[in-house]
Design a protein around this motif. Structure first.
Motif, short mmCIF file in Angstrom:
data_model
loop_
_atom_site.label_atom_id
_atom_site.label_comp_id
_atom_site.label_asym_id
_atom_site.label_seq_id
_atom_site.Cartn_x
_atom_site.Cartn_y
_atom_site.Cartn_z
N GLU A 38 0.83 -1.21 0.00
CA GLU A 38 0.00 0.00 0.00
C GLU A 38 0.86 1.26 0.00
O GLU A 38 0.59 2.22 -0.72
N ALA A 39 1.91 1.23 0.82
CA ALA A 39 2.81 2.38 0.90
C ALA A 39 3.51 2.62 -0.44
O ALA A 39 3.63 3.75 -0.90
N TRP A 40 3.95 1.53 -1.08
CA TRP A 40 4.67 1.65 -2.36
C TRP A 40 3.74 2.15 -3.47
O TRP A 40 4.11 3.00 -4.27
N HIS A 41 2.52 1.63 -3.52
CA HIS A 41 1.57 2.05 -4.54
C HIS A 41 1.15 3.51 -4.34
O HIS A 41 1.01 4.27 -5.31
N LEU A 42 0.98 3.91 -3.07
CA LEU A 42 0.62 5.30 -2.80
C LEU A 42 1.78 6.22 -3.21
O LEU A 42 1.56 7.29 -3.77
N PHE A 43 3.00 5.78 -2.94
CA PHE A 43 4.16 6.56 -3.36
C PHE A 43 4.22 6.70 -4.88
O PHE A 43 4.54 7.77 -5.41
N TYR A 340 -0.86 9.93 4.58
CA TYR A 340 -0.93 8.46 4.59
C TYR A 340 0.39 7.81 4.18
O TYR A 340 0.67 6.67 4.59
N LEU A 341 1.21 8.51 3.40
CA LEU A 341 2.56 8.01 3.16
C LEU A 341 3.31 7.91 4.49
O LEU A 341 4.05 6.95 4.73
N ASN A 342 3.09 8.89 5.33
CA ASN A 342 3.71 8.88 6.66
C ASN A 342 3.10 7.77 7.53
O ASN A 342 3.83 7.02 8.19
N GLU A 343 1.78 7.66 7.49
CA GLU A 343 1.09 6.65 8.31
C GLU A 343 1.44 5.23 7.88
O GLU A 343 1.54 4.32 8.71
N PHE A 344 1.63 5.04 6.57
CA PHE A 344 1.96 3.70 6.05
C PHE A 344 3.44 3.36 6.24
O PHE A 344 3.87 2.27 5.89
N THR A 385 4.31 24.64 -2.63
CA THR A 385 3.50 23.73 -1.82
C THR A 385 3.78 22.28 -2.17
O THR A 385 3.85 21.43 -1.28
N ALA A 386 3.97 22.00 -3.46
CA ALA A 386 4.27 20.62 -3.87
C ALA A 386 5.58 20.16 -3.24
O ALA A 386 5.68 19.02 -2.76
N GLN A 387 6.58 21.03 -3.22
CA GLN A 387 7.86 20.67 -2.60
C GLN A 387 7.70 20.44 -1.11
O GLN A 387 8.22 19.46 -0.55
N MET A 388 6.97 21.33 -0.46
CA MET A 388 6.78 21.22 0.98
C MET A 388 6.08 19.89 1.33
O MET A 388 6.48 19.18 2.25
N LEU A 389 5.04 19.56 0.58
CA LEU A 389 4.30 18.32 0.85
C LEU A 389 5.14 17.09 0.56
O LEU A 389 5.02 16.07 1.24
N ALA A 390 6.00 17.17 -0.45
CA ALA A 390 6.80 16.01 -0.82
C ALA A 390 7.98 15.79 0.11
O ALA A 390 8.35 14.64 0.39
N LEU A 391 8.58 16.86 0.61
CA LEU A 391 9.87 16.73 1.28
C LEU A 391 9.91 17.16 2.75
O LEU A 391 10.80 16.75 3.49
N PHE A 392 8.98 18.01 3.17
CA PHE A 392 9.08 18.61 4.50
C PHE A 392 9.15 17.56 5.61
O PHE A 392 10.06 17.58 6.45
N SER A 393 8.21 16.63 5.62
CA SER A 393 8.18 15.66 6.72
C SER A 393 9.39 14.72 6.67
O SER A 393 9.90 14.30 7.72
N VAL A 394 9.87 14.41 5.45
CA VAL A 394 11.05 13.55 5.33
C VAL A 394 12.28 14.25 5.90
O VAL A 394 13.02 13.69 6.72
#
Length: 472
Positions: A38-43, A340-344, A385-394
């Protein structure tokens, strides 16, 4: 012209096909060890959306709709999970703030503030540059869109340039207009970092930071951003004045032009008083919201209701604010996927791999490396915003695991989302209006926008880091 349009359309479709094939390839690749399917497919879906935006295969709004459909149809997320972002109060806050920004424009308050500042400080080209950036910073808390603010500032800049004899049509753009446009574009990178509500990605980042135990309030953001933003405000217009100078150094007619425009606007209108009062009350309640236990989104809704009751913002205005609906959809969709990428477990998995690379380094070195990397990566993004959502939490997760103070790193990554916006002509949608004017050329943005980004990085990473560690 028709052949060129056809060729452009073919290129566009080719990019879309490439994104689809890229996503499909990822989808059917073996799931990496340590990840759920699920995590891989969502990614695969999420990164395909980001890639589509980066290479301009489609708009981020269209990409988000496609992504939303795919995550549900493929059962990667349940409908309840996929739509959960639409119930987030901070996303509703952003949308309502967009509508309130329309009231600032319609009431004339934004334009009046700008002209009042020019009247007082606009006797030189450098003074005009500082005046426009100051006006931007003052109205920014009510504009969660730097693009919307550029729409307020641009007509004023254009009028000042034209009235000073600086026009694109006769080859005199560098007389004054080029400097003003470049400085205002640079000013947006500062004003967006100054206030929590000055750019739409800021509240989303604050919400994500909360998952790492970092509480970012309106007041703490303003305090953390105050010193580096003030220094950037003092340095950037002067730097551009030296490196990208206007041919006209003195503008004695600018205050007179501003006076004439103010005279043309007439006395302060009732709607401006209402807008100003609403604006001040909203900002005050946002600052005190934690202490008073008041929901920020409810404050925004009440502010909008005042504007609607006083007919400053009407249902007809709402009908023309289609971008607000678009913003709601793509913010909610991308935020949900990121969450959900984070949750998975995908973010933790990716963080572990990056952490392995930086293992053994001291936290100040890791911190500096992460911020500089984050800024440079924006070179490949057309959306902050796209960058922040993609990279901020990582990036935040990796830094925290390496011992970097979470609050410091969270603030600096969010500031970097804004102060790096001028690194390329497409680095922010706000840049587009300035480039379309003809006063500023793309090659100039790459050169001088790069210098502005470098200067911002030094100021925020240097003085900003010391300041945050001192006051928070």
């Amino acid at each position: 012209m028709s052949h060129h349009h056809h060729k452009k359309k073919e290129t566009h479709h080719l990019k879309q096909l490439l994104v689809f094939l890229f996503g499909l390839s990822l989808w059917f690749l073996p799931t990496p060890p340590g990840l759920s399917i699920e995590a891989w497919h969502l990614f695969a879906i999420f990164i395909s959306i980001i890639l589509a935006v980066i290479i301009e295969a489609t708009s981020i709004f269209t990409a988000s709709i496609i992504g939303l459909g795919f995550v549900i149809i493929t059962h990667t997320l349940s409908p309840q999970q996929a739509y959960s972002g639409f119930s987030q109060s901070f996303i509703l806050l952003i949308i309502v703030a967009f509508l309130i920004a329309r009231g600032v424009i319609k009431s004339g308050l934004g334009k009046r503030i700008a002209f009042l500042i020019i009247k007082r400080f606009g006797k030189s080209s450098l003074g005009l540059g500082y005046s426009m950036v100051a006006a931007d910073i003052l109205i920014a808390p009510a504009f969660p869109s730097n693009t919307a603010r550029s729409g307020v500032l641009y007509p004023i800049l254009q009028a000042l340039a034209a009235d000073s004899g600086s026009k694109v049509s006769n080859g005199t753009r560098k007389k004054l207009g080029a400097y003003l446009m470049m400085t205002s574009m640079a000013g947006l990178t500062i004003s967006s970092a100054m206030w929590l509500t000055a750019m739409a990605a800021n509240p989303i980042g604050a919400k994500i930071a909360k998952d790492f135990g970092v509480e970012i309030s309106y007041a703490s953001w303003a305090l953390a951003a105050s010193l580096p933003s003030l220094l950037a405000f003092l340095v950037i217009p002067w730097l551009l004045f030296k490196l990208f100078p206007p041919e006209i150094k003195e503008t004695p007619d600018a205050p007179q032009i501003a006076t004439q425009e103010l005279k043309h606007m007439g006395p302060v209108h009732k709607n401006e008083y209402i807008m100003a009062a609403t604006f001040v009350v909203m900002i005050t309640l946002w600052v005190l919201s934690e202490f008073l236990g008041i929901d920020k989104t409810a404050v925004a809704f009440l502010g909008l209701s005042v504007l609607m009751l006083s007919n400053i913002f009407t249902l007809d205005d709402l009908a023309h604010e289609g971008r607000a609906l678009g913003t709601l959809i793509w913010f909610a969709t991308l935020y949900t996927m990121s969450s959900y990428l984070n949750e998975f477990g995908f973010m933790a998995w990716l963080g572990e791999h990056i952490s392995a690379i930086i293992a053994g380094y001291s936290w100040p070195l890791v911190y500096t490396g992460l911020i500089i990397s984050y800024v440079l990566i924006h070179y490949f993004f057309v959306s902050q915003t796209a960058q922040m959502l993609a990279l901020f939490s990582v990036f935040l997760g990796v830094g925290v695991d390496a011992g970097v103070p979470a609050e410091l790193l969270a603030f600096m990554l969010l500031f970097a989302t804004n102060f790096s916006a001028m690194i390329t002509p497409q680095g922010s949608s706000a840049n587009v209006i300035y480039l379309s004017s003809g006063y500023v050329e793309s090659r100039e943005v790459y050169k001088y926008g790069g210098l502005v980004t470098l200067t911002n990085t030094v100021i925020y990473l240097g003085a900003g880091t010391a300041w945050i560690l001192l006051v928070l």
